[in-house]
Motif scaffolding. Structure first.
Motif, PDB file in Angstrom:
ATOM      1  N   LYS A 664     -33.759 -30.856 -27.825  1.00 39.41           N
ATOM      2  CA  LYS A 664     -34.118 -32.358 -27.329  1.00 39.41           C
ATOM      3  C   LYS A 664     -35.569 -32.506 -26.458  1.00 39.41           C
ATOM      4  CE  LYS A 664     -30.340 -33.553 -29.478  1.00 39.41           C
ATOM      5  NZ  LYS A 664     -30.533 -34.429 -30.941  1.00 39.41           N
ATOM      6  N   ASN A 665     -35.869 -31.362 -25.902  1.00 40.73           N
ATOM      7  CA  ASN A 665     -36.995 -31.381 -24.871  1.00 40.73           C
ATOM      8  C   ASN A 665     -38.311 -31.140 -25.598  1.00 40.73           C
ATOM      9  OD1 ASN A 665     -35.279 -31.327 -22.910  1.00 40.73           O
ATOM     10  ND2 ASN A 665     -35.152 -29.048 -22.481  1.00 40.73           N
ATOM     11  N   VAL A 666     -38.724 -32.158 -26.352  1.00 37.52           N
ATOM     12  CA  VAL A 666     -39.681 -32.253 -27.125  1.00 37.52           C
ATOM     13  C   VAL A 666     -41.075 -32.984 -26.410  1.00 37.52           C
ATOM     14  CG1 VAL A 666     -38.468 -32.038 -29.053  1.00 37.52           C
ATOM     15  CG2 VAL A 666     -38.921 -34.519 -28.289  1.00 37.52           C
ATOM     16  N   SER A 667     -42.342 -32.719 -26.952  1.00 34.98           N
ATOM     17  CA  SER A 667     -43.521 -33.322 -26.486  1.00 34.98           C
ATOM     18  C   SER A 667     -43.482 -34.817 -27.307  1.00 34.98           C
ATOM     19  CB  SER A 667     -44.693 -32.857 -26.789  1.00 34.98           C
ATOM     20  OG  SER A 667     -45.034 -32.801 -28.163  1.00 34.98           O
ATOM     21  N   GLY A 668     -44.497 -35.764 -26.757  1.00 39.00           N
ATOM     22  CA  GLY A 668     -44.620 -37.282 -27.221  1.00 39.00           C
ATOM     23  C   GLY A 668     -44.819 -37.253 -28.879  1.00 39.00           C
ATOM     24  N   PHE A 669     -45.344 -36.068 -29.329  1.00 35.48           N
ATOM     25  CA  PHE A 669     -45.802 -35.927 -30.689  1.00 35.48           C
ATOM     26  C   PHE A 669     -44.704 -35.176 -31.592  1.00 35.48           C
ATOM     27  CE2 PHE A 669     -49.262 -37.313 -28.446  1.00 35.48           C
ATOM     28  CZ  PHE A 669     -49.687 -36.401 -27.590  1.00 35.48           C
ATOM     29  N   GLU A 670     -43.702 -34.956 -31.119  1.00 34.69           N
ATOM     30  CA  GLU A 670     -42.648 -34.141 -31.863  1.00 34.69           C
ATOM     31  C   GLU A 670     -41.427 -34.889 -32.050  1.00 34.69           C
ATOM     32  OE1 GLU A 670     -42.850 -29.403 -30.939  1.00 34.69           O
ATOM     33  OE2 GLU A 670     -42.691 -30.552 -29.324  1.00 34.69           O
ATOM     34  N   THR A 671     -40.756 -34.475 -32.960  1.00 36.26           N
ATOM     35  CA  THR A 671     -39.341 -35.035 -33.218  1.00 36.26           C
ATOM     36  C   THR A 671     -38.400 -33.952 -32.951  1.00 36.26           C
ATOM     37  OG1 THR A 671     -39.299 -34.106 -35.621  1.00 36.26           O
ATOM     38  CG2 THR A 671     -39.890 -36.301 -35.304  1.00 36.26           C
ATOM     39  N   GLU A 672     -37.195 -34.329 -32.330  1.00 38.11           N
ATOM     40  CA  GLU A 672     -36.086 -33.675 -31.864  1.00 38.11           C
ATOM     41  C   GLU A 672     -35.410 -32.838 -33.363  1.00 38.11           C
ATOM     42  OE1 GLU A 672     -33.202 -36.109 -29.741  1.00 38.11           O
ATOM     43  OE2 GLU A 672     -34.640 -36.586 -28.078  1.00 38.11           O
ATOM     44  N   SER A 673     -34.483 -31.842 -32.676  1.00 33.14           N
ATOM     45  CA  SER A 673     -34.132 -30.916 -33.823  1.00 33.14           C
ATOM     46  C   SER A 673     -32.683 -30.853 -33.523  1.00 33.14           C
ATOM     47  CB  SER A 673     -34.799 -29.560 -34.080  1.00 33.14           C
ATOM     48  OG  SER A 673     -36.146 -29.726 -34.194  1.00 33.14           O
ATOM     49  N   ASN A 674     -31.869 -30.758 -34.734  1.00 37.06           N
ATOM     50  CA  ASN A 674     -30.456 -30.392 -34.640  1.00 37.06           C
ATOM     51  C   ASN A 674     -30.151 -29.047 -34.448  1.00 37.06           C
ATOM     52  OD1 ASN A 674     -29.635 -33.375 -34.333  1.00 37.06           O
ATOM     53  ND2 ASN A 674     -29.683 -33.308 -36.729  1.00 37.06           N
ATOM     54  N   GLY A 675     -28.993 -28.500 -33.906  1.00 34.02           N
ATOM     55  CA  GLY A 675     -28.784 -27.313 -33.788  1.00 34.02           C
ATOM     56  C   GLY A 675     -27.858 -26.711 -35.309  1.00 34.02           C
ATOM     57  N   TYR A 676     -27.911 -25.576 -35.394  1.00 33.27           N
ATOM     58  CA  TYR A 676     -27.282 -24.958 -36.646  1.00 33.27           C
ATOM     59  C   TYR A 676     -26.713 -23.415 -36.413  1.00 33.27           C
ATOM     60  CZ  TYR A 676     -32.256 -23.178 -37.044  1.00 33.27           C
ATOM     61  OH  TYR A 676     -33.329 -22.724 -36.420  1.00 33.27           O
ATOM     62  N   ASN A 677     -25.781 -23.049 -37.227  1.00 30.02           N
ATOM     63  CA  ASN A 677     -25.360 -21.672 -37.420  1.00 30.02           C
ATOM     64  C   ASN A 677     -25.569 -21.165 -38.456  1.00 30.02           C
ATOM     65  OD1 ASN A 677     -23.995 -21.858 -34.653  1.00 30.02           O
ATOM     66  ND2 ASN A 677     -22.758 -23.413 -35.648  1.00 30.02           N
ATOM     67  N   LEU A 678     -26.254 -19.830 -38.737  1.00 30.19           N
ATOM     68  CA  LEU A 678     -26.216 -19.284 -39.819  1.00 30.19           C
ATOM     69  C   LEU A 678     -25.467 -17.774 -39.793  1.00 30.19           C
ATOM     70  CD1 LEU A 678     -30.157 -19.535 -40.205  1.00 30.19           C
ATOM     71  CD2 LEU A 678     -28.633 -20.947 -41.140  1.00 30.19           C
TER      72      LEU A 678
END
Length: 735
Positions: A664-678
Motif C-alpha cells: 500500500k506504500n506506493v508513489s503517486g504514479f503507482e497502483t497498490e497491490s494485493n498480497g498472495y501465497n504461492l
C-alpha cells in the motif's frame, strides 16, 4: 590486445618456474580416508580430487602464501592458508560432518575471506541450488534470495532489485568484469544465462569503494564455473522442460585441464512460448529465444595465473503489447520485439611476487540492441561498447594488517543507427583510485577504505532543438569521494556481530540527462535534465548471526540515506496524448532488513526448516513513498534429505510457501497491490542405474495455480497476472 595475450600466455610461461608441490591426506574423525573431496586453489583456478586413499597432490605452486579449500558434501568446508610454500609441502586435513551450508570464500569483497571471517555480510548462493527451485530464468532464481527482488516483464525480462534499488543503482559483474547493457531501461534484462555460472554473491548495500559509480545500491557478482581438475576431461549435458511455456532449456559443456593449461566450452539454448496465467489463457508475445555460448582458456604456473573467457549471448524477445489476444504455443516472436546481442571478453590475471601479488582484470563488453515495431527493419538500434580495467595490488602483510591499493577505469561509447533515438551518441570515461586495509586480531576484524572517482560524459547534438527526439550536446564531469568502515566480532563462540557504514554514489545516466520523447513501455513523455547532480548515499548495516550444530538465526537491519535521489515527476503538460514527466531530484531514505532461521532438529538428521522475512520502506524527503519498492515477503521451506538404497543419492524433497503481503506504500504514479501465497514443491537427487548416473529434479511452482499480480511487474498497469502453475523437469548427465 592480441600482443598482450601472446605475452601473457607464451612469453611469461617461459619464466623460471618453482617446482613447489603440496600433498596430503583427507580423513574423517574416525581416521578413515575420504574419496572424492574437492581440493581447490582459487587464485590458480586449479583443482584436484582425493583418490580412494584420501590423497591429493598439487604441483607448480608459487613461492608465497596460498589459500586452499577442501569441500565434500555432508562435511564442513576447510579453508587453509599455507604460508611461504617450500619445495615440498604436506597438509593433512580432517573433515568433520556438517549439517548446515559450507563456509564459502567470498570473491566479490576485497580480501577474499571466507564468510565467517568477512567484515561485510554477503549472500552466497550456488546456481545449482537456485536451479533446484525450478525457476525458469537466472533473475527468477536470484529473486528467491532474501533482500533481492525483480522488476519483470513477463517471464523473459527481469531486472534485479536490491533492498528497493534497481536499474543503474545495482552493478552486475560477470567473469570478473562489470556488465554494461543499457541498464537504464526497465525493459532491458541482464543478458546473462545461468549455464556456465558456478555461483552468485550479493552485496546488499553501497559498494562504491570497490566498484565505483553505479554500485550505490549493491552488487551482483557471478562466479563462472570452475575448470576441470588437473589431468581430467569432463563433459555434461543438461535438459529442462517447462510445462507452462512449453519451453525447454538445453546445455552441453566440455572441459579439460593439464597441470598448467585449462580449457572449457559450453553452449546453451532456451526457447519458450507465451506464458499461461491461472485461468489457462496465454499472454500474447511473451515468448522468447536465447542462445548462449561460453568458452575459456587458462594457464597458471608458479609466477602467474591467467584466464581468458568469452561469452556470447543472443536474445530474441517478444514485447507484450496486446495483453491476452492470440492464443498459440508458437515460439517465433511477433512484433514488437527486441533483438539483443551481447559479447563479453575478459582477461583475469594474478601475478605472484614473494610477499605480494597483483590482480589485473581487463574486460570488453559489446551490447547491440535493436527494437522492431512492425517489420524486420529496426526502428531503434543502439550499440554500447565498453572497455574496463581493474588493477589491485596486495601489499606485503605488515603484522596483522593487510592492505590493497588499486585503480579502476572505463571507456564507453554509445552510438545510434536507427531512425528513433532514446539516448544520444555519447562517450563516458571513468577513473577511480582506492585503498583499503584489513586488521584482524583474535575473533575481531576491522576494515576501512577510501576512494576517489571521476566520471566524464560527453554527448553529440541530435535533431532540431525543441522537437521530439532532439538532444543538445553536453559535457559533464562528476567527482566523488567515498569511504567505508566495518567491524566484525564474535560476541560469543556462536554469536557474530557485523557493523558496517559505507558511502556510495551514482552519476546521472544518459536517459536522466538527455531524454526527450516517449520512452518505450512508460506511456509518458520524459524530459531529461542536464543539471542533475550526483546521487550520494550513506548506509548503515547491522548483522547478527547465531550458529550452533542444529540451529542458525540471522537478522540484518539497514538504514540508507540518499542525497539528490533522481526520479520522474509530472509537469501537468501533455504532448501527443502522453503526460510529460521531468527528471528531478530530492533527498530520500530507505530502511528495513531481513530476518531468518534454519532449524535442524536432532536426531532427525534428514529434516530442515528454513524461514525468512524481508521488508523495505522507501520515502522521499517530503514523506511521499518511492516507486518500485517491493512488497514485504515471508518465505517458509521444509526440506528433507535422504538416500534410497543404491539408486538414489543426495536426494531431497522440499515444500515451500512464499507469502507476499499487500503493498500500500506506493508513489503517486503507482497502483497498490494485493498480497498472495504461492506453494512450490520440489523433488530430486542423483540417480544411479548400473554405471550410469545422472541428476534429476522435478518442481511444481505455483502448484495451486494462484492468480496474482506482483507489485514490480511491468504488466501490472494492464491488469495482466503473473505466470500460473509451472511443472519443471530437469536432468543433468555427466558424460
Amino acid at each position: 590486445m592480441k600482443k598482450h595475450i601472446i605475452v601473457l600466455f607464451l612469453g611469461l610461461s617461459a619464466m623460471l618456474q618453482a617446482q613447489n608441490t603440496l600433498s596430503g591426506t583427507v580423513t574423517d574423525l574416525k581416521n578413515q580416508p575420504i574419496k572424492g573431496v574437492s581440493v581447490y586453489a582459487s587464485e590458480l583456478h586449479k583443482g584436484t580430487t582425493t583418490d580412494e586413499n584420501g590423497k591429493y597432490t598439487f604441483s607448480n605452486l608459487p613461492n608465497r602464501n596460498l589459500k586452499i579449500s577442501f569441500t565434500f558434501v555432508g562435511f564442513a568446508t576447510q579453508n587453509k592458508t599455507i604460508n611461504s610454500l617450500q619445495k615440498e609441502n604436506t597438509l593433512d586435513i580432517i573433515l568433520e560432518e556438517a549439517i548446515f551450508e559450507m563456509d564459502e570464500v567470498i570473491v566479490s569483497t576485497a580480501f577474499n575471506k571466507i564468510q565467517s571471517q568477512n567484515v561485510m555480510k554477503v549472500e552466497h548462493e550456488s546456481i545449482k541450488n537456485l536451479q533446484r527451485k525450478g525457476t525458469a530464468t537466472l533473475i527468477e532464481g536470484l529473486a528467491t534470495i532474501p533482500g533481492v527482488s525483480q522488476v519483470s516483464t513477463g517471464t523473459s525480462i527481469g531486472k534485479p532489485v536490491i533492498r528497493g534499488l534497481s536499474g543503474n543503482r545495482v552493478l552486475v559483474y560477470s567473469q570478473g568484469v562489470r556488465i554494461e547493457n543499457q541498464q537504464f531501461g526497465d525493459e532491458h534484462g541482464l543478458g546473462l544465462n545461468d549455464s556456465g555460472i558456478e555461483s552468485v554473491e550479493v552485496i546488499k548495500g553501497p559498494a562504491s569503494l570497490l566498484y565505483g559509480s553505479d554500485a550505490l545500491g549493491g552488487v551482483l557478482y557471478f562466479n563462472p564455473e570452475k575448470f576441470a581438475d588437473a589431468n581430467t576431461f569432463k563433459a555434461n549435458f543438461s535438459q529442462k522442460y517447462f510445462s507452462n511455456t512449453a519451453g525447454s532449456s538445453s546445455s552441453l559443456g566440455l572441459k579439460t585441464s593439464t597441470d598448467n593449461w585449462k580449457y572449457m566450452a559450453r553452449g546453451s539454448y532456451n526457447t519458450h512460448s507465451d506464458y499461461k496465467i491461472a485461468d489457462g489463457d496465454r499472454v500474447t508475445n511473451t515468448r522468447y529465444n536465447e542462445t548462449d555460448f561460453k568458452t575459456g582458456i587458462g594457464y597458471s604456473n608458479a609466477k602467474f595465473s591467467s584466464v581468458l573467457r568469452y561469452n556470447y549471448n543472443e536474445l530474441d524477445l517478444g514485447i507484450p503489447e496486446d495483453g491476452i489476444a492470440d492464443q498459440t504455443i508458437s515460439k517465433k516472436t511477433g512484433f514488437p520485439k527486441q533483438g539483443v546481442f551481447n559479447h563479453l571478453l575478459s582477461l583475469n590475471n594474478v601475478f605472484f611476487f614473494e610477499k605480494s601479488k597483483l590482480d589485473l582484470d581487463l574486460g570488453y563488453v559489446a551490447n547491440d540492441r535493436s527494437e522492431f515495431e512492425d517489420s524486420d527493419v529496426a526502428v531503434l538500434h543502439m550499440k554500447l561498447k565498453t572497455f574496463n580495467y581493474n588493477a589491485k595490488y596486495h601489499l606485503p602483510k605488515m603484522g596483522k594488517i593487510e592492505t590493497i591499493v588499486g585503480v579502476q577505469g572505463m571507456h564507453q561509447t554509445n552510438t545510434n543507427s536507427g531512425e528513433e533515438y532514446l539516448i544520444p551518441d555519447a562517450v563516458t570515461n571513468d577513473f577511480g583510485v582506492f585503498g583499503t586495509a584489513n586488521y584482524e586480531w583474535n575473533s575481531n576484524v576491522l576494515q576501512a577504505g577510501l576512494r576517489f572517482d571521476n566520471r566524464n560524459i560527453t554527448t553529440d547534438a541530435q535533431g532540431i532543438a525543441g522537437e521530439e527526439g532532439s538532444f543538445e550536446a553536453i559535457d559533464k564531469s562528476y567527482d566523488s569521494f567515498n569511504a567505508s568502515l566495518g567491524y566484525k566480532t564474535n560476541l560469543t563462540d556462536d554469536l557474530t556481530l557485523r557493523l558496517n557504514v559505507a558511502s556510495g554514489f551514482r552519476a546521472p545516466n544518459l536517459a536522466e540527462l538527455t531524454s526527450n520523447g516517449v520512452h518505450e513501455g512508460t506511456n509518458r513523455y520524459e524530459v531529461g535534465n542536464s543539471d542533475l547532480e550526483t546521487e550520494q548515499n550513506v548506509q548503515t548495516d547491522l548483522n547478527l548471526e547465531y550458529k550452533t550444530d542444529h540451529f542458525e538465526f540471522f537478522v540484518n537491519g539497514f538504514y540508507n540515506h540518499i542525497n539528490n535521489y533522481i526520479y520522474t515527476s509530472p509537469t501537468g503538460a501533455v504532448i501527443d496524448e502522453n503526460a510529460v514527466f521531468d527528471y528531478i531530484q530530492n533527498n530520500a531514505k530507505l530502511y528495513g532488513g531481513e530476518v531468518g532461521l534454519h532449524f535442524h532438529p536432532h536426531p532427525l538428521d534428514w529434516l530442515h526448516f528454513e524461514t525468512s522475512f524481508e521488508t523495505v520502506t522507501g520515502e522521499k524527503q517530503n514523506g511521499d513513498y518511492l516507486p518500485l519498492i517491493p512488497a514485504n515477503n515471508w518465505n517458509n521451506t521444509i526440506r528433507t534429505e535422504f538416500k534410497i538404497k543404491n539408486w538414489l543419492e543426495d536426494g531431497f524433497a522440499t515444500l515451500n510457501v512464499s507469502s507476499t503481503f499487500n503493498q500500500k506504500n506506493v508513489s503517486g504514479f503507482e497502483t497498490e497491490s494485493n498480497g498472495y501465497n504461492l506453494v512450490n514443491l520440489g523433488f530430486g537427487g542423483t540417480v544411479k542405474l548400473g554405471k550410469t548416473a545422472f541428476d534429476v529434479n522435478i518442481n511444481g511452482n505455483n502448484l495451486f495455480d494462484k492468480r496474482y499480480i506482483a507489485h514490480l511487474s511491468r504488466l501490472k498497469t494492464d491488469g495482466i497476472p503473473n505466470i500460473g502453475r509451472n511443472i519443471v523437469l530437469g536432468v543433468n548427465f555427466n558424460l
